[in-house]
Each structure stands twice: as structure tokens, then as C-alpha cells.
Design a protein around this motif. Structure first.
Motif, short mmCIF file in Angstrom:
data_model
loop_
_atom_site.label_atom_id
_atom_site.label_comp_id
_atom_site.label_asym_id
_atom_site.label_seq_id
_atom_site.Cartn_x
_atom_site.Cartn_y
_atom_site.Cartn_z
N ALA A 63 0.84 -1.21 0.00
CA ALA A 63 0.00 0.00 0.00
C ALA A 63 0.87 1.25 0.00
N ARG A 64 1.96 1.22 0.78
CA ARG A 64 2.85 2.40 0.85
C ARG A 64 3.62 2.59 -0.44
N ALA A 65 3.81 1.50 -1.21
CA ALA A 65 4.47 1.64 -2.51
C ALA A 65 3.60 2.48 -3.45
N VAL A 66 2.29 2.50 -3.20
CA VAL A 66 1.38 3.31 -4.02
C VAL A 66 1.25 4.72 -3.43
N LEU A 93 -3.24 -7.33 -4.56
CA LEU A 93 -3.75 -6.56 -5.70
C LEU A 93 -4.97 -5.74 -5.30
N ALA A 94 -5.84 -6.30 -4.46
CA ALA A 94 -7.02 -5.54 -4.01
C ALA A 94 -6.58 -4.29 -3.25
N VAL A 95 -5.58 -4.44 -2.38
CA VAL A 95 -5.07 -3.30 -1.60
C VAL A 95 -4.48 -2.24 -2.54
N VAL A 96 -3.65 -2.68 -3.47
CA VAL A 96 -3.00 -1.74 -4.40
C VAL A 96 -4.06 -1.02 -5.23
N ARG A 97 -5.08 -1.74 -5.69
CA ARG A 97 -6.13 -1.11 -6.51
C ARG A 97 -6.93 -0.10 -5.68
N ASN A 103 -6.05 7.49 -4.75
CA ASN A 103 -5.18 8.52 -5.33
C ASN A 103 -5.79 9.14 -6.58
N GLY A 104 -6.70 8.39 -7.22
CA GLY A 104 -7.25 8.84 -8.48
C GLY A 104 -6.25 8.73 -9.61
N GLN A 105 -5.28 7.82 -9.45
CA GLN A 105 -4.21 7.68 -10.45
C GLN A 105 -3.86 6.22 -10.65
N ALA A 106 -3.65 5.84 -11.90
CA ALA A 106 -3.20 4.47 -12.16
C ALA A 106 -1.78 4.30 -11.61
#
Ligand code: PMV
Length: 287
Positions: A63-66, A93-97, A103-106
Motif C-alpha cells: 500500500a505504501r508503494a502506491v 492486488l485488491a489493496v493496491v487497486r 489517489n485517483g491515479q493508475a
């Protein structure tokens, strides 16, 4: 508040071989899924688990990587832990998404999810993460990534859990130890994924089933089956499966069986539950 989801996964052919450079054939398993919800919070981003035995440290690192600051991610999941259905990849993947949506960003979803996968598995082949992120069946090889496998109808699959937790790292290490002696066997497991993908594209279910049966024999010779897996495989075959094998790292976890049609798949799932499987699913959900 933002949500992210990811399904589980089922490996049809090529587990273990994929660790050693071979091909694997796998597909997302939407009968189980992880769902993460990100909301604004003060301080460093973190993940809290609402249920299940997740490695929250790895998920928090992903999550922090995002996004490093200002987010709390609540996670729930119906992907069983330790069953070979990709719970760590699905939850990551669910957490990252969820955080990317917040963030509103890919973002580089697989790259960020991989941060958690490394916590859970050390050096995974990447197959699990690629499969839970895919829209349908994929052929995967380390370095090459995922190639979508085209085809119309998906196979009528049943997944049933022995209830015996599998230890992926231990099973992967056992195969690595035997690699010199069993290189031909491991190569054959990976090579089978190519005709497996062709059978899937052609909807040649008898052909795919036969490849699954052959893979089970090879996985058993490699020492990654278990009497509980062997028993459920035998029950599935006796009850009309076109092929059946362990799925994932083995020595526990789940079997996957191929049925000729959806009605037979549901009947097979009930038979496997009667025979002692702790849980069973068809593509549509739990039975
Ligand atoms: O973690 P599991 O049980 O879904 O197994 C993953 C498949 C393996 O090929 C055994 C390991 C890997 O990293 O690909």
C-alpha cells in the motif's frame, strides 16, 4: 472512500515448473475474492485486516508503494489462506487497486503488489499476481509475463479444499532439491501448458483433462502431492471428472477437477464435499 477488488486464481498446468523457467496455464477464480477499502487517515498508510490471517506487514508495504501517507485500508477476503488459490496475490492486488483508486491515479499494479508477494513467498515466479490481475486464462513464463489465452466458453471447473494447509515455500524447496534428478519431469510439467492452452482454445475438454491427469502423476512423483489430495483426485475422477489434479504448490490445499458441463461440475463439488473436502467451489461461487 475507494474500493479495490481481485479474484483468487487456479493453476491448471505448470505449477513448480514455472519456478524453474517453464510455462504455466492458469486462470482467475472469481468464486473467491479479496476486497479492500481505502479511506483518508492521518499518518503513514496502513492496512488493517477485517478477517483472515493475512501478512499485514507485506500488504502495508505494498500500500505504501502506491501512497506513503494518509490512508487506511480495510481488507476482507473470501480467498482461503494457505489453500493454493492465490490469497496473498489477491489481497495484495485488491489493496493496491484500492489505494490507486483513492489517489485517483493508475499505478504499476503488479510492481506494487509484488512488494507484498515478496514478503509472503520470498521469490515467487510472479504467476499468482499475473493471474489474479488477468481478465481470463493466461499462459505465463517467468521473464515473458502473461499471454492471454483466447477461447469462448471457460471450462466447467470444480475446486475442492482438502482442509490441510499447504506450505508453498516448503514444497517449492523440496522440488528445487530434487531438480537435478527430476529435470525431465519438471520440464514436462511446463511443456504441457502449451497443448493445454491449445486445448482450452479449442474447447477440447477431453484433451485438457488428460493433460491434467498426467500432470497429477508427475506432481506426485515429484513428491508434492499428499494422500488427502490423491483421495479427492480419485473421487473426482470416479464421479465423472475429465481430469483432476492438485493446484498450487501442493502437499495440501486444493484439487481442481474438470467437468464436461456446469451441472456435472456442481454435482462433482457436492460429491467432493461428501467425501471430506472442507470447501468446494464452481466458477460461480461456493457450493
Ligand atoms: O502459492 P501457490 O500454492 O498458489 O503456488 C504457486 C505456484 C508455484 O509454482 C508452486 C510457486 C510459484 O512461485 O509459482
Amino acid at each position: 472512500m475507494s474500493e479495490g477488488q481481485a479474484p483468487g486464481k487456479v493453476i491448471l498446468l505448470g505449477e513448480h515448473a514455472v519456478v524453474h523457467g517453464g510455462w504455466a496455464l492458469a486462470l482467475p477464480w472469481p468464486a473467491v475474492e479479496a476486497v479492500a477499502t481505502a479511506t483518508a487517515a492521518v499518518g503513514a498508510t496502513q492496512v488493517v485486516s477485517e478477517a483472515g490471517d493475512y501478512d499485514v506487514r507485506g500488504l502495508t508495504a505494498a500500500a505504501r508503494a502506491v501512497r506513503a501517507e494518509g490512508c487506511v485500508v480495510a481488507l476482507r477476503s473470501s480467498v482461503p489462506v494457505g489453500a493454493g488459490l492465490g490469497s496473498s496475490a489477491a489481497t495484495a492486488l485488491a489493496v493496491v487497486r484500492a489505494v490507486a483508486a483513492f489517489n485517483g491515479q493508475a499505478c504499476d499494479e503488479l510492481g506494487c503488489a509484488d512488494v507484498a508477494e515478496r514478503f509472503a513467498h520470498g521469490t515467487p515466479s510472479g504467476l499468482d499476481a499475473a493471474t489474479v490481475a488477468a481478465a481470463g486464462p493466461i499462459l505465463f513464463r517467468r521473464g515473458d509475463g502473461a499471454r492471454p489465452v483466447a477461447g469462448g466458453a471457460l471450462p466447467a471447473l470444480v475446486v475442492a479444499d482438502t482442509g490441510r494447509p499447504r506450505n508453498a515455500a516448503e514444497a517449492v524447496a523440496a522440488v528445487a532439491e530434487r531438480l537435478d534428478r527430476h529435470r525431465t519431469l519438471v520440464d514436462a510439467l511446463g511443456q504441457a501448458a502449451l497443448p493445454g492452452a491449445a486445448a482450452l482454445e479449442a474447447q477440447d475438454w477431453d484433451g485438457l483433462g488428460q493433460l491434467m491427469d498426467e500432470a497429477q502423476d508427475r506432481l506426485a512423483t515429484l513428491g508434492v502431492s499428499h494422500p488427502d489430495l490423491d483421495r479427492l483426485v480419485a473421487v473426482a475422477r470416479a464421479a465423472g471428472a475429465l481430469g483432476a489434479k492438485l493446484t498450487g504448490a501442493g502437499r495440501g490445499g486444493c484439487v481442481v477437477a474438470l467437468a464436461p458441463d456446469a451441472a456435472t461440475a456442481r454435482a462433482l463439488a457436492s460429491t467432493l464435499l461428501d467425501a471430506g473436502a472442507t470447501r468446494a467451489w464452481t466458477m460461480d461461487g461456493p457450493v
